[in-house]
Every structure is written in structure tokens, then in C-alpha cells.
Write a protein that holds these residues in place. Structure first.
Motif, PDB file in Angstrom:
ATOM      1  N   ASP A  83      47.896  34.264  32.524  1.00 29.34           N
ATOM      2  CA  ASP A  83      47.207  33.695  31.367  1.00 29.34           C
ATOM      3  C   ASP A  83      45.710  33.977  31.391  1.00 29.34           C
ATOM      4  OD1 ASP A  83      49.581  32.626  30.443  1.00 29.34           O
ATOM      5  OD2 ASP A  83      49.207  30.625  31.273  1.00 29.34           O
ATOM      6  N   HIS A  84      45.222  34.541  32.472  1.00 23.76           N
ATOM      7  CA  HIS A  84      43.782  34.739  32.650  1.00 23.76           C
ATOM      8  C   HIS A  84      43.471  36.218  32.844  1.00 23.76           C
ATOM      9  CE1 HIS A  84      43.314  30.361  33.263  1.00 23.76           C
ATOM     10  NE2 HIS A  84      44.477  30.462  33.884  1.00 23.76           N
ATOM     11  N   GLU A  85      42.320  36.635  32.339  1.00 19.27           N
ATOM     12  CA  GLU A  85      41.882  38.032  32.461  1.00 19.27           C
ATOM     13  C   GLU A  85      41.202  38.225  33.820  1.00 19.27           C
ATOM     14  OE1 GLU A  85      42.698  40.364  30.432  1.00 19.27           O
ATOM     15  OE2 GLU A  85      43.615  39.050  28.947  1.00 19.27           O
ATOM     16  N   ILE A  86      42.027  38.341  34.857  1.00 21.90           N
ATOM     17  CA  ILE A  86      41.509  38.546  36.218  1.00 21.90           C
ATOM     18  C   ILE A  86      41.262  40.033  36.417  1.00 21.90           C
ATOM     19  CG2 ILE A  86      41.997  38.286  38.669  1.00 21.90           C
ATOM     20  CD1 ILE A  86      43.834  35.951  37.946  1.00 21.90           C
TER      21      ILE A  86
ATOM     22  N   THR B 144      32.224  41.243  37.058  1.00 19.53           N
ATOM     23  CA  THR B 144      31.295  41.555  35.982  1.00 19.53           C
ATOM     24  C   THR B 144      30.008  42.146  36.535  1.00 19.53           C
ATOM     25  OG1 THR B 144      30.314  39.325  35.959  1.00 19.53           O
ATOM     26  CG2 THR B 144      32.239  39.711  34.533  1.00 19.53           C
ATOM     27  N   GLU B 145      29.788  41.953  37.848  1.00 18.57           N
ATOM     28  CA  GLU B 145      28.635  42.573  38.497  1.00 18.57           C
ATOM     29  C   GLU B 145      28.938  43.992  38.951  1.00 18.57           C
ATOM     30  OE1 GLU B 145      27.692  39.940  41.669  1.00 18.57           O
ATOM     31  OE2 GLU B 145      27.160  38.255  40.356  1.00 18.57           O
ATOM     32  N   HIS B 146      30.172  44.444  38.669  1.00 25.62           N
ATOM     33  CA  HIS B 146      30.590  45.784  39.105  1.00 25.62           C
ATOM     34  C   HIS B 146      31.320  46.512  37.983  1.00 25.62           C
ATOM     35  CE1 HIS B 146      29.543  45.033  43.358  1.00 25.62           C
ATOM     36  NE2 HIS B 146      29.869  43.788  43.070  1.00 25.62           N
ATOM     37  N   GLY B 147      30.815  46.340  36.757  1.00 35.48           N
ATOM     38  CA  GLY B 147      31.281  47.174  35.659  1.00 35.48           C
ATOM     39  C   GLY B 147      32.289  46.566  34.705  1.00 35.48           C
ATOM     40  N   TRP B 148      32.855  45.395  35.028  1.00 33.77           N
ATOM     41  CA  TRP B 148      33.840  44.779  34.143  1.00 33.77           C
ATOM     42  C   TRP B 148      33.145  43.876  33.124  1.00 33.77           C
ATOM     43  CZ3 TRP B 148      39.332  45.101  34.324  1.00 33.77           C
ATOM     44  CH2 TRP B 148      39.810  45.979  35.317  1.00 33.77           C
ATOM     45  N   ASP B 149      33.662  43.883  31.886  1.00 35.52           N
ATOM     46  CA  ASP B 149      33.078  43.044  30.843  1.00 35.52           C
ATOM     47  C   ASP B 149      33.376  41.565  31.074  1.00 35.52           C
ATOM     48  OD1 ASP B 149      32.034  45.256  29.522  1.00 35.52           O
ATOM     49  OD2 ASP B 149      33.832  45.507  28.284  1.00 35.52           O
ATOM     50  N   THR B 150      34.588  41.266  31.525  1.00 39.34           N
ATOM     51  CA  THR B 150      34.977  39.876  31.772  1.00 39.34           C
ATOM     52  C   THR B 150      35.724  39.787  33.093  1.00 39.34           C
ATOM     53  OG1 THR B 150      37.082  40.111  30.585  1.00 39.34           O
ATOM     54  CG2 THR B 150      35.172  39.354  29.309  1.00 39.34           C
ATOM     55  N   ASP B 151      35.682  38.617  33.694  1.00 36.27           N
ATOM     56  CA  ASP B 151      36.423  38.374  34.926  1.00 36.27           C
ATOM     57  C   ASP B 151      36.684  36.875  35.043  1.00 36.27           C
ATOM     58  OD1 ASP B 151      37.638  38.416  37.391  1.00 36.27           O
ATOM     59  OD2 ASP B 151      35.841  38.971  38.522  1.00 36.27           O
ATOM     60  N   ALA B 152      37.962  36.507  34.979  1.00 36.33           N
ATOM     61  CA  ALA B 152      38.329  35.095  35.054  1.00 36.33           C
ATOM     62  C   ALA B 152      38.414  34.582  36.486  1.00 36.33           C
ATOM     63  CB  ALA B 152      39.679  34.875  34.354  1.00 36.33           C
ATOM     64  N   TRP B 153      38.193  35.445  37.471  1.00 32.26           N
ATOM     65  CA  TRP B 153      38.376  35.001  38.845  1.00 32.26           C
ATOM     66  C   TRP B 153      37.360  33.975  39.326  1.00 32.26           C
ATOM     67  CZ3 TRP B 153      41.988  34.366  42.142  1.00 32.26           C
ATOM     68  CH2 TRP B 153      41.678  34.037  43.473  1.00 32.26           C
TER      69      TRP B 153
END
Length: 251
Positions: free
Chosen positions: A67-70, A79-88
Motif C-alpha cells: 500500500d506504500h510507495e517504498i 529521496t536523497e538518492h534520486g527518488w521522487d518519493t519514498d514511504a520508508w
């Protein structure tokens, strides 16, 4: 002669009322491939364990990872390494607040699901963080796993999950896994009508034993203030103060 049953461990519930575990927190992460609200067979086993914990006063949270965009990766915040979003990062805060972590998931191709592997990778991404004693962050927490499927692989999947958890710093109690497996090949899943899963004594017994073992060990670790810090403090090692090694600068 004093036996184990005679000793006065206050939480064993052998000679007195059932133990209570108020103050403990547990987190279940379901690594099913299905997003909510689609039914998850793995939830069937999670419900057994979570119900027991709640009945004994434990605060229980449940997450369905799909259910989460991990994000994929091995850094605490991708998000500090190129990803727009991170639910982790918020999920990790729930992990860090829990005394008990149970990873639960299905078998696919005889192995853990891709979602389970991602969850473990992200747990690994935070394993280098330190607790207040200078130990790795997961010290003082206990871990277990629940596996479901209708093909072979329960023990293989459990070995992988439990090895990973202990390697990251979790403490694993006896019999810390349980699972259900239907007939080999295409067939009914755990919650399917007529599967026999919810009525299976072996699975229910193992799930119950796992749950109580997690509760007892988590309570013991909490009462002891976690794992003793002598000899396992990363902060001390990095400062040149490795135990049992002479270093005049750090005496």
C-alpha cells in the motif's frame, strides 16, 4: 531440585494468571503482493498472532507494504538518492518504536515475495544507525515471521527472513516462525473456503507459540534494558576503544 517451572519468572503464567504485556509495542509488516482492500491470505495468520498480543495488552500496528510507495535502495531515505518519493522513512519510525517486529508474507516460486525482499533491504538500509547505547539500532528488539502459500518453501522463506533479522541486530526467540502450506501445485490458499488452513492445528499451534515466545523475550529484554552493551558498541569501536584491546588514547 528446582525445575524451570518452579522458578519465579513473573511472566510465565504457569502458576498464576495469564501474563500481561502492557507497554510493549508490536509491528506486523505484511509483504503480500496485494494492495488493500484485496483479501490477503497472509492476513489470516497475522490476525491470530495480533489478536493474542492485543488480548495481553500489547499495542499492535499492522502495515501492508504494497500500500506504500517504498523506494528501491539501501539508504534510509531514497529521496536523497534520486527518488521522487519514498514511504520508508515513516515506516522505519514505526519499526524503531516497536519492541516486536513480525514480517509476514507469501511464497512465490519457492521464495519470499519481491515485496518482502524490498522490506528487508530497507531494514538493512537503517541497520547502521545507532541506539542510545552506541549499539546498532535494532538491538533490544525481537523478530519473527509468518509465511503462507500453496507450494513448497515455508522453511526456506523463514530461514531467509530470520537470518536477515538477526544479522541486522534483532534477537530471535525459540520457534520464531510459523506457516501454512496447502497441497503442492495450484490449490486453495489459507483463507479459501475448504482449505483447512484456519482449522489446521499445527499452524495455529506454531503461530501461538511464536507469539508468546516473542512476547516473553521482548518483555525480558525490556526489563533488562536491552542487550548488554559491553563488547558490541559500534560507537566505541569507531572511537578506537575496542574492548580487550589496549589503546592508551582511550583509557
Amino acid at each position: 531440585m528446582t525445575t524451570a517451572d518452579d522458578r519465579a519468572y513473573p511472566g510465565n503464567g504457569v502458576d498464576g494468571p495469564a501474563p500481561r504485556f502492557e507497554g510493549l509495542r508490536a509491528l506486523f509488516i505484511n509483504a503480500t503482493l496485494k494492495r488493500s482492500p484485496e483479501p490477503s491470505n497472509t492476513d489470516g495468520l497475522v490476525r491470530i498472532s495480533a489478536r493474542i498480543m492485543r488480548e495481553h495488552g500489547v499495542q499492535v500496528e499492522e502495515i501492508r507494504a504494497a500500500d506504500h510507495e517504498i523506494a528501491t535502495g539501501v539508504w534510509p531515505d531514497m529521496t536523497e538518492h534520486g527518488w521522487d518519493t519514498d514511504a520508508w522513512p515513516p515506516i522505519y519510525r514505526q519499526v524503531a518504536a516497536a519492541d516486536i517486529l513480525v514480517l509476514a508474507g507469501p511464497i512465490w516460486l519457492g521464495d519470499n515475495s519481491s515485496v518482502m525482499k524490498r522490506v528487508i533491504e530497507r531494514l538493512y538500509s537503517c541497520s547502521g544507525l545507532l541506539n542510545e547505547h552506541g549499539q546498532y539500532a535494532y538491538y533490544g528488539r525481537v523478530g519473527g515471521c509468518l509465511i503462507t502459500g500453496n507450494e513448497d518453501g515455508v522453511k526456506h522463506c523463514a530461514m531467509n527472513v530470520l537470518y536477515s533479522l538477526q544479522h541486522l541486530g534483532f534477537t530471535i526467540p525459540p520457534q520464531a516462525d510459523a506457516g501454512w502450506i496447502g497441497p503442492a501445485g495450484p490449490g486453495p490458499s489459507y483463507l479459501d473456503p475448504g482449505s483447512g488452513g484456519p482449522e489446521n492445528d499445527f499452524t495455529t499451534r506454531n503461530t501461538t507459540f511464536m507469539t508468546y515466545n516473542l512476547l516473553h523475550l521482548a518483555s525480558m529484554l525490556r526489563d533488562a534494558g536491552g542487550v548488554p552493551a559491553y563488547g558490541n558498541r559500534r560507537s566505541e569501536w569507531d572511537a578506537g576503544c575496542a574492548p580487550d584491546q589496549d589503546n592508551p588514547e582511550h583509557r
